[in-house]
Design an enzyme around this catalytic site. Structure first.
Site, short mmCIF file in Angstrom:
data_model
loop_
_atom_site.label_atom_id
_atom_site.label_comp_id
_atom_site.label_asym_id
_atom_site.label_seq_id
_atom_site.Cartn_x
_atom_site.Cartn_y
_atom_site.Cartn_z
N LYS A 1 5.87 -10.61 3.14
CA LYS A 1 4.69 -11.00 3.93
C LYS A 1 4.33 -12.49 3.81
O LYS A 1 3.77 -13.06 4.74
CB LYS A 1 3.48 -10.14 3.53
CG LYS A 1 3.60 -8.70 3.99
CD LYS A 1 2.34 -7.93 3.68
CE LYS A 1 2.53 -6.48 4.10
NZ LYS A 1 1.30 -5.71 4.09
N ASP B 1 -3.56 -6.02 8.50
CA ASP B 1 -4.02 -5.24 7.34
C ASP B 1 -5.53 -5.40 7.14
O ASP B 1 -6.22 -4.45 6.77
CB ASP B 1 -3.31 -5.70 6.06
CG ASP B 1 -1.83 -5.32 6.05
OD1 ASP B 1 -1.48 -4.25 6.60
OD2 ASP B 1 -1.04 -6.09 5.48
N ARG C 1 -6.64 -7.47 -12.81
CA ARG C 1 -6.20 -7.45 -14.21
C ARG C 1 -6.02 -8.87 -14.74
O ARG C 1 -6.51 -9.22 -15.80
CB ARG C 1 -4.91 -6.64 -14.33
CG ARG C 1 -4.60 -6.23 -15.75
CD ARG C 1 -3.49 -5.23 -15.77
NE ARG C 1 -2.45 -5.59 -14.80
CZ ARG C 1 -1.40 -4.85 -14.52
NH1 ARG C 1 -1.23 -3.71 -15.11
NH2 ARG C 1 -0.50 -5.25 -13.63
O1 SKM Z 1 1.18 -3.99 6.58
C1 SKM Z 1 1.81 -2.74 6.67
C2 SKM Z 1 3.08 -2.86 7.49
O2 SKM Z 1 2.75 -3.33 8.78
C3 SKM Z 1 3.77 -1.50 7.61
C4 SKM Z 1 3.83 -0.76 6.35
C5 SKM Z 1 4.75 0.37 6.24
O3 SKM Z 1 5.33 0.77 7.25
O4 SKM Z 1 4.93 0.92 5.13
C6 SKM Z 1 3.00 -1.05 5.28
C7 SKM Z 1 2.09 -2.21 5.27
O5 SKM Z 1 2.65 -3.25 4.49
#
Ligand code: SKM
Length: 268
Positions: free
Chosen positions: A65, A100, A148
């Site tokens: 990300k 998100d 943490r």
């Molecule tokens: O942000 C989301 C992502 O767009 C999709 C995802 C998934 O398919 O497991 C999890 C997250 O990180």
């Protein structure tokens, strides 16, 4: 045919493919949603390749990300969060977004939780915690970030409006929660059956509790929260709404939320 997908490593566990394909069926879109698992060193090449192949949109998950920020034109929110989970290839250059943050807000609002003016506690200052903290703060909440490694919470709090950073000592957390309306678990604690990031004694009936963990769907935290009389919101709601936001961004259509939700829950 439009091709959408998920970029991550690993991606085998993801429920995005069935969730998005349920939406395409419902909308009558000729499209597929596939998963890609490049090596970390190949991430920039993977995005160039996706563009060259004519892929319409990609979600991005752990551990990429942050890395993809260098390969896309990130919007203001994704830039502030420092993470992209949605890439749109339909324009001149690939653009990066973060759904998100809005996903968490919509999950809460869907359960009649008021986030404007809420006093929120976000446990965890990693990728999910960052997105959720910015989302809540932008919506008008005051945010206490507990982590943490306390210095990471302070660093994040310095970037987020109306936020403070804290450690995870039980007494400090209990004090924060006593005055809070919203608690979000943005750590992976809870994926093991009996683990919880917050002691049950610190929970109370005035809280709404969102757990970003969705396997298991009912975490120990959510069980303890329900026992305390709190409103509970499971992690599948956040996964659902980040996907809804991504689909709407890519297609310009209203997402069939119920069909996506039913399919998601059928797979959990
Ligand atoms: O942000 C989301 C992502 O767009 C999709 C995802 C998934 O398919 O497991 C999890 C997250 O990180």
């Amino acid at each position: 045919m439009d091709v959408f997908g998920l970029l991550g490593n690993p991606v085998g566990h993801s429920l995005s493919p069935p969730m998005h394909e349920a939406a395409y069926d419902e909308l009558g879109l000729e499209a597929r949603y596939v998963t890609f698992e490049p090596e970390p060193a190949d991430i920039a090449a993977a995005i160039d390749g996706a563009e060259a192949l004519g892929i319409t949109g990609l979600n991005v998950t752990i551990p990429f990300k942050r890395d993809v920020l260098e390969s896309v034109e990130a919007d203001e929110l994704a830039t502030r969060i420092g993470a992209v989970n949605t890439i749109d290839f339909t324009g001149e250059t690939p653009t990066g977004h973060n759904t998100d943050a809005v996903g968490a807000l919509r999950a809460l609002r869907d359960h009649d939780v008021t986030v404007e003016d809420a006093r929120a506690v976000v446990v965890g200052a990693g990728g999910a915690g960052r997105a959720i903290a910015f989302g809540l703060a932008d919506a008008g909440a005051t945010v206490a970030i507990a982590n943490r490694t306390e210095s990471t919470a302070h660093d994040l709090a310095a970037d987020v409006p109306n936020a403070t950073g804290h450690g995870l000592e039980t007494d400090e957390l209990a004090d924060l929660l006593a005055d809070a309306d919203v608690l979000v678990n943005a750590t992976s604690v809870g994926m093991e059956e009996h683990a919880t990031p917050v002691p049950a004694e610190a929970l109370h009936g005035e809280l709404a509790v969102l757990d970003a963990v969705y396997r298991p769907l009912e975490t120990r935290l959510l069980r303890d929260a329900a026992d305390a009389g709190a409103t509970t919101v499971d992690g599948a709601w956040m996964l659902l709404y980040q996907g809804v936001e991504a689909l709407e961004l890519w297609t310009g259509r209203d997402a069939p939320v119920d069909a996506m939700n039913e399919t998601l829950r059928a797979h959990l």
